[in-house]
Design a protein around this motif. Sequence first.
Motif, short mmCIF file in Angstrom:
data_model
loop_
_atom_site.label_atom_id
_atom_site.label_comp_id
_atom_site.label_asym_id
_atom_site.label_seq_id
_atom_site.Cartn_x
_atom_site.Cartn_y
_atom_site.Cartn_z
N UNK A 158 -55.07 8.31 4.88
CA UNK A 158 -55.42 6.96 5.30
C UNK A 158 -56.43 6.93 6.45
N UNK A 203 -49.22 13.99 9.07
CA UNK A 203 -48.88 13.35 10.33
C UNK A 203 -47.36 13.12 10.31
N UNK A 204 -46.67 13.43 11.40
CA UNK A 204 -45.23 13.18 11.38
C UNK A 204 -44.95 11.68 11.19
N UNK A 205 -43.89 11.39 10.48
CA UNK A 205 -43.50 9.99 10.30
C UNK A 205 -43.28 9.35 11.68
N UNK A 238 -52.89 15.31 13.63
CA UNK A 238 -52.85 15.98 12.33
C UNK A 238 -52.32 17.41 12.45
N UNK A 273 -45.21 22.65 2.50
CA UNK A 273 -43.83 22.38 2.07
C UNK A 273 -43.48 23.41 1.01
N UNK A 331 -26.46 18.44 -7.76
CA UNK A 331 -27.18 19.35 -6.86
C UNK A 331 -27.92 18.59 -5.78
N UNK A 343 -30.55 19.23 -2.16
CA UNK A 343 -31.33 20.15 -1.35
C UNK A 343 -31.07 19.93 0.13
N UNK A 365 -30.06 16.35 1.24
CA UNK A 365 -30.51 15.40 0.24
C UNK A 365 -31.50 14.45 0.90
N UNK A 366 -31.26 13.18 0.77
CA UNK A 366 -32.13 12.18 1.40
C UNK A 366 -31.62 11.73 2.77
N UNK A 391 -32.52 18.72 -8.17
CA UNK A 391 -31.63 18.30 -7.09
C UNK A 391 -32.20 17.13 -6.29
N UNK A 392 -31.31 16.39 -5.67
CA UNK A 392 -31.72 15.30 -4.79
C UNK A 392 -32.36 15.89 -3.55
N UNK A 393 -33.52 15.35 -3.19
CA UNK A 393 -34.19 15.90 -2.02
C UNK A 393 -34.85 14.77 -1.23
N UNK A 394 -35.17 15.09 0.00
CA UNK A 394 -35.82 14.12 0.87
C UNK A 394 -37.20 13.78 0.29
N UNK A 395 -37.63 12.54 0.50
CA UNK A 395 -38.95 12.12 0.04
C UNK A 395 -40.01 12.44 1.09
N UNK A 396 -41.23 12.70 0.65
CA UNK A 396 -42.29 12.99 1.63
C UNK A 396 -42.45 11.89 2.68
N UNK A 397 -42.26 10.64 2.27
CA UNK A 397 -42.46 9.56 3.25
C UNK A 397 -41.33 9.46 4.27
N UNK A 398 -40.28 10.26 4.11
CA UNK A 398 -39.26 10.36 5.15
C UNK A 398 -39.66 11.37 6.22
N UNK A 399 -40.66 12.18 5.89
CA UNK A 399 -41.11 13.22 6.82
C UNK A 399 -42.51 12.92 7.37
N UNK A 400 -43.37 12.45 6.48
CA UNK A 400 -44.78 12.28 6.84
C UNK A 400 -45.20 10.82 6.77
N UNK A 401 -46.32 10.56 7.42
CA UNK A 401 -47.12 9.39 7.09
C UNK A 401 -48.54 9.91 6.92
N UNK A 402 -49.28 9.28 6.07
CA UNK A 402 -50.59 9.83 5.74
C UNK A 402 -51.70 9.22 6.58
#
Lengths: 228, 86
Positions: free
Chosen positions: A36, A76-78, A85, A90, A156, A158, A194-195, B75-86
Amino acid sequence: MLPGRIAAVVLVLLLSSASSATATAADAITPLEEYTTAKARNLATTYKIQLVQFYEYVYNCLPWLGVVKNGIGFRQPRDAQADDRYLSVWISIDQKTDGPFGQMPLDRRVSAMFSRYGVDMLRRLSQLNGVASDPDVRGFSVVLSWLKPGGTEKNPMMETLALFIDKSSLGEFLAKRLPATEFTSRAMFNVFEGKDRVGRVTLDVWDDDFNSTFKLKNYEPPEGAKCS
Amino acid sequence: MLSRITRASLAVSVVFLVGACTAEDMKVWSSHSTHFASGEHGFFSLRNNKDGSNPRVSRLDVENNRLQNWWGIYAINVSPNQIFQN
């Protein structure tokens, strides 16, 4: 005729499933349109060759690791306030969840994974030509995901560690001028199940040269790959 | 009130216990490796000669093995937008 068509459909399905697991560099590197800011797009353009080379090295020479789709990029970190940057990768790790690893508490699993794979990945990222000295690069980041022990095939999940570190601190740490405890205190990191965000855990870092010394038995890198 | 000797002994014990725990963790982890480190996968023999010599494992073999055996990809995993912003 009909068996021929069926065979063709099966072949297409097989090829498509294989391609979904076999990420190409184009799959692994964050596309320009996802960024962005101009700074991020410039970095991604300037260092595209280095990113491709990095991906190819991991793919060809460290086959026990998988780069997640769009997993390499200047991220960029959330919730970051400034456009800082971090060159990030990953990685998905194929880790046995039974045995000793599964018996470790979460913070030890995170520490073990980071010590084994995270430090080595950060070192390799920081060695990419020109990146570390670029003033637009704030630092480096590694995200590691592995299967959570104790899960079932039906459910499952992660576990993930996402860590960001400024390049000055990383350089000092890799040169052994910064203690691991200070390194982890300076790092921004979160653990996820997980999430669900777990947040920070006790992160211990120790020497583990597995990722830089392990050789997969009988593995032959693709022709032309430079793994030395 | 603890004597100096008692306090010193306690301190040494704590250091020893912490060290032992860490060493044990290290030992356990060091003895454990990835799926691929075991070298026990059936596909490793697919490209062997008939007499079992000259075994070869290609990158595609590794990828196919992951595809077939590793259900973690679902498997269920974290989404990129939970870690990053672009």
